[in-house]
Design a protein around this motif. Structure first.
Motif, mmCIF file in Angstrom:
data_model
loop_
_atom_site.group_PDB
_atom_site.id
_atom_site.type_symbol
_atom_site.label_atom_id
_atom_site.label_comp_id
_atom_site.label_asym_id
_atom_site.label_seq_id
_atom_site.Cartn_x
_atom_site.Cartn_y
_atom_site.Cartn_z
ATOM 1 N N ASP A 68 -1.383 6.422 5.961
ATOM 2 C CA ASP A 68 -2.510 6.064 5.096
ATOM 3 C C ASP A 68 -2.434 4.605 4.642
ATOM 4 O OD1 ASP A 68 -3.659 8.549 5.369
ATOM 5 O OD2 ASP A 68 -2.884 9.327 3.473
ATOM 6 N N ALA A 69 -1.235 4.117 4.390
ATOM 7 C CA ALA A 69 -1.079 2.711 4.001
ATOM 8 C C ALA A 69 -1.475 1.784 5.140
ATOM 9 C CB ALA A 69 0.370 2.449 3.579
ATOM 10 N N ASP A 70 -1.137 2.152 6.359
ATOM 11 C CA ASP A 70 -1.515 1.375 7.541
ATOM 12 C C ASP A 70 -3.035 1.307 7.657
ATOM 13 O OD1 ASP A 70 -0.853 -0.118 9.852
ATOM 14 O OD2 ASP A 70 -0.785 1.675 11.121
ATOM 15 N N VAL A 71 -3.687 2.436 7.483
ATOM 16 C CA VAL A 71 -5.149 2.487 7.531
ATOM 17 C C VAL A 71 -5.749 1.667 6.391
ATOM 18 C CG1 VAL A 71 -7.151 4.015 7.216
ATOM 19 C CG2 VAL A 71 -5.305 4.674 8.781
ATOM 20 N N LEU A 72 -5.218 1.822 5.205
ATOM 21 C CA LEU A 72 -5.751 1.092 4.054
ATOM 22 C C LEU A 72 -5.654 -0.414 4.267
ATOM 23 C CD1 LEU A 72 -7.016 1.849 1.328
ATOM 24 C CD2 LEU A 72 -4.751 1.624 0.320
ATOM 25 N N SER A 77 0.835 -1.205 0.000
ATOM 26 C CA SER A 77 0.000 0.000 0.000
ATOM 27 C C SER A 77 0.868 1.254 0.000
ATOM 28 C CB SER A 77 -0.942 0.003 1.206
ATOM 29 O OG SER A 77 -1.891 -1.031 1.090
ATOM 30 N N CYS A 78 1.988 1.213 0.716
ATOM 31 C CA CYS A 78 2.923 2.343 0.707
ATOM 32 C C CYS A 78 3.416 2.619 -0.711
ATOM 33 C CB CYS A 78 4.130 2.057 1.607
ATOM 34 S SG CYS A 78 3.879 2.378 3.355
ATOM 35 N N ALA A 79 3.791 1.569 -1.419
ATOM 36 C CA ALA A 79 4.282 1.745 -2.787
ATOM 37 C C ALA A 79 3.212 2.391 -3.657
ATOM 38 C CB ALA A 79 4.715 0.401 -3.366
ATOM 39 N N LEU A 80 1.995 1.894 -3.569
ATOM 40 C CA LEU A 80 0.894 2.429 -4.371
ATOM 41 C C LEU A 80 0.638 3.899 -4.061
ATOM 42 C CD1 LEU A 80 -1.536 1.884 -6.324
ATOM 43 C CD2 LEU A 80 -2.848 1.354 -4.256
ATOM 44 N N ILE A 81 0.515 4.215 -2.786
ATOM 45 C CA ILE A 81 0.216 5.596 -2.375
ATOM 46 C C ILE A 81 1.376 6.515 -2.737
ATOM 47 C CG2 ILE A 81 -0.226 7.097 -0.389
ATOM 48 C CD1 ILE A 81 -1.712 4.641 0.881
ATOM 49 N N ALA A 82 2.607 6.066 -2.493
ATOM 50 C CA ALA A 82 3.772 6.892 -2.817
ATOM 51 C C ALA A 82 3.835 7.193 -4.315
ATOM 52 C CB ALA A 82 5.055 6.194 -2.361
#
Length: 165
Positions: free
Chosen positions: A121-125, A37-42
């Motif tokens: 945000d990745a943690d929440v997602l 998710s971090c990769a996607l959001i970043a």
């Protein structure tokens, strides 16, 4: 071998040594789910996806390595610094970025740097999408709503109901 794979091997060793099989499963799902998710959001926000992925992989490593969630974000930033330093996969600036994000990731109310917000945000997602039928935690609700809007996500429970009507 690239830096993410070096770090993944190190984290896998920690996780493989966990004796509780259920906790190990949760650790793999959560750490690597947040990393993706971090990769996607970043990528979407123009932040460094490689460093964001590394932050996601490390963000709760203290909780799983020590089986202790008390003050895990702050203690985890120290452990992450030790890991990154021992592996020699980041420079001081990159290490600081990753560790700062880990340090603040539990504070979902306050906004920090744009990079720090990727991890939060990745943690929440990951929490919200792990099982879309689970109730969203109150302290994550606002962030999740903003993420759904940012990514054009249709609320799963309404989609599911429409499929069976």
């Amino acid at each position: 071998m690239n830096r993410i794979e070096v770090l993944r091997q190190y984290i896998d060793e920690i996780l493989l040594n966990m004796t509780d099989v259920e906790e190990r499963r949760c650790a793999y799902l959560h750490l690597y789910g947040v990393a993706q998710s971090c990769a996607l959001i970043a990528l979407k926000r123009g932040e460094n996806a490689e460093l964001a992925t590394m932050a996601g992989m490390l963000h709760d490593i203290y909780s799983y390595a020590k089986m202790d969630t008390k003050d895990h974000a702050h203690k985890g930033s120290i452990l992450a610094r030790d890991i990154l330093t021992s592996l020699n996969v980041t420079n001081e600036h990159e290490t600081k970025m990753i560790c700062d994000a880990i340090y603040s990731h539990s504070d979902k109310v306050l906004a920090h740097s744009n990079f720090d917000e990727v991890l939060k945000d990745a943690d929440v997602l990951q929490h919200c999408l792990y099982n879309p039928l689970f109730e969203i935690k109150p302290h994550e609700k606002d962030r999740y709503e903003k993420l759904k809007s940012e990514f054009g996500i249709v609320d799963f429970k309404y989609w599911r109901m429409e499929q069976y009507d």
